[in-house]
Design an enzyme around this catalytic site. Structure first.
Site, PDB file in Angstrom:
ATOM      1  N   ARG A  24     -15.199  10.601  -3.844  1.00  0.00           N
ATOM      2  CA  ARG A  24     -13.872  10.446  -4.465  1.00  0.00           C
ATOM      3  C   ARG A  24     -12.854   9.851  -3.522  1.00  0.00           C
ATOM      4  NH1 ARG A  24     -12.752  16.474  -5.614  1.00  0.00           N
ATOM      5  NH2 ARG A  24     -13.772  16.507  -3.608  1.00  0.00           N
ATOM      6  N   GLN A  48      14.225  17.374   7.007  1.00  0.00           N
ATOM      7  CA  GLN A  48      14.327  16.238   6.089  1.00  0.00           C
ATOM      8  C   GLN A  48      13.047  15.426   6.140  1.00  0.00           C
ATOM      9  OE1 GLN A  48      18.017  13.941   6.376  1.00  0.00           O
ATOM     10  NE2 GLN A  48      16.809  12.078   6.264  1.00  0.00           N
ATOM     11  N   ARG A  60      10.769  -2.539  12.179  1.00  0.00           N
ATOM     12  CA  ARG A  60      11.862  -1.567  12.073  1.00  0.00           C
ATOM     13  C   ARG A  60      12.050  -0.914  13.432  1.00  0.00           C
ATOM     14  NH1 ARG A  60      12.899  -0.051   6.457  1.00  0.00           N
ATOM     15  NH2 ARG A  60      11.319  -0.977   5.125  1.00  0.00           N
ATOM     16  N   HIS A  63      14.944   2.473  17.190  1.00  0.00           N
ATOM     17  CA  HIS A  63      16.016   3.364  16.774  1.00  0.00           C
ATOM     18  C   HIS A  63      15.962   4.688  17.525  1.00  0.00           C
ATOM     19  CE1 HIS A  63      15.504   1.211  12.654  1.00  0.00           C
ATOM     20  NE2 HIS A  63      16.276   0.508  13.463  1.00  0.00           N
ATOM     21  N   LYS A  72      11.079  13.724  15.593  1.00  0.00           N
ATOM     22  CA  LYS A  72      10.488  13.394  14.306  1.00  0.00           C
ATOM     23  C   LYS A  72       8.976  13.365  14.374  1.00  0.00           C
ATOM     24  CE  LYS A  72      12.441   9.026  14.966  1.00  0.00           C
ATOM     25  NZ  LYS A  72      13.072   7.848  14.457  1.00  0.00           N
ATOM     26  N   HIS A 119      12.279   4.777  18.848  1.00  0.00           N
ATOM     27  CA  HIS A 119      11.073   4.613  18.027  1.00  0.00           C
ATOM     28  C   HIS A 119      11.210   3.365  17.168  1.00  0.00           C
ATOM     29  CE1 HIS A 119       8.816   5.306  14.227  1.00  0.00           C
ATOM     30  NE2 HIS A 119       7.868   5.551  15.110  1.00  0.00           N
ATOM     31  N   TYR A 132       8.318  10.170   7.505  1.00  0.00           N
ATOM     32  CA  TYR A 132       9.021  10.782   8.629  1.00  0.00           C
ATOM     33  C   TYR A 132       9.381  12.210   8.249  1.00  0.00           C
ATOM     34  CZ  TYR A 132      10.187   5.806   9.123  1.00  0.00           C
ATOM     35  OH  TYR A 132      10.133   4.448   9.191  1.00  0.00           O
ATOM     36  N   ASP A 168      18.888  -4.426  13.166  1.00  0.00           N
ATOM     37  CA  ASP A 168      17.801  -4.573  14.134  1.00  0.00           C
ATOM     38  C   ASP A 168      17.799  -5.956  14.783  1.00  0.00           C
ATOM     39  OD1 ASP A 168      17.036  -1.984  13.572  1.00  0.00           O
ATOM     40  OD2 ASP A 168      15.314  -2.551  12.346  1.00  0.00           O
TER      41      ASP A 168
END
Length: 187
Positions: A24, A48, A60, A63, A72, A119, A132, A168
């Site tokens: 599966r 969060q 990305r 940061h 995180k 990161h 995250y 960025d």
């Protein structure tokens, strides 16, 4: 699930699940409070969950957050990403060291990024979903961005950046960010 310390970044960990695979597909635990606790982290500290979807080449980062920072857990839940962590904690034994990882939906490995580390990541697959789990509510006033192509960091991004946010693309160098941070501490 097994926790492995990341030697290049003090306090960073990889959490590798043990998937059960059959015809599966697979099933695996992607978060285990007991395993997180076993390496000295408080599983209840995460407040969060967020997810981003990126197409191949999207970059990305880099940061981080000012103030108390932000720890995180990062996992590529679908596709593949090239993930980067830069230690920017002045008191850390791995200050300014970098670590690179390939995270994928195949392995479901989770990376713990300590507060005070920058990161970023780049999507390697046609679609990549990145999850995250963050230990503080997001406050945009604390967002800090460092140039992804800073020569001092010399990050070997595997693909030319396809798309980036304006923030960025226009991010300052690491030297400028560190100088601004020092000036804020002195004032």
């Amino acid at each position: 699930m097994k926790a492995t310390e990341v030697p290049q970044i003090a306090g960073a960990f990889l959490f590798e699940p043990t998937p059960y695979a059959d015809e599966r597909g697979f099933f695996c635990r992607t978060f285990d409070a007991d395993v997180v606790r076993s390496v000295g982290l408080d599983p209840a500290a995460f407040v969060q969950d967020s997810v981003s979807r990126s197409v191949r080449g999207v970059l990305r980062g880099l940061h981080l957050r000012s103030g108390a920072g932000e720890a995180k857990l990062v996992r590529c839940s679908y596709g593949r990403i090239f993930d980067v962590v830069v230690d920017l904690r002045p008191d850390s034994p791995t200050y300014r060291d970098r670590a690179f990882f390939e995270l994928s939906g195949e392995t479901q490995t989770t990376l713990y990024v300590p507060a005070g580390c920058a990161h970023g990541f780049q999507a390697l697959s046609e679609t990549a979903d990145t999850s995250y789990r963050i230990d503080r509510e997001h406050d945009p006033a604390e967002d800090v961005t460092i140039a992804f192509d800073d020569p001092e960091l010399a990050i070997p991004w595997p693909l030319p950046p396809a798309l980036m946010s304006r923030r960025d693309r226009e991010a300052p160098s690491l030297a400028k960010v560190l100088k601004q941070s020092q000036q804020q501490k002195e004032s």
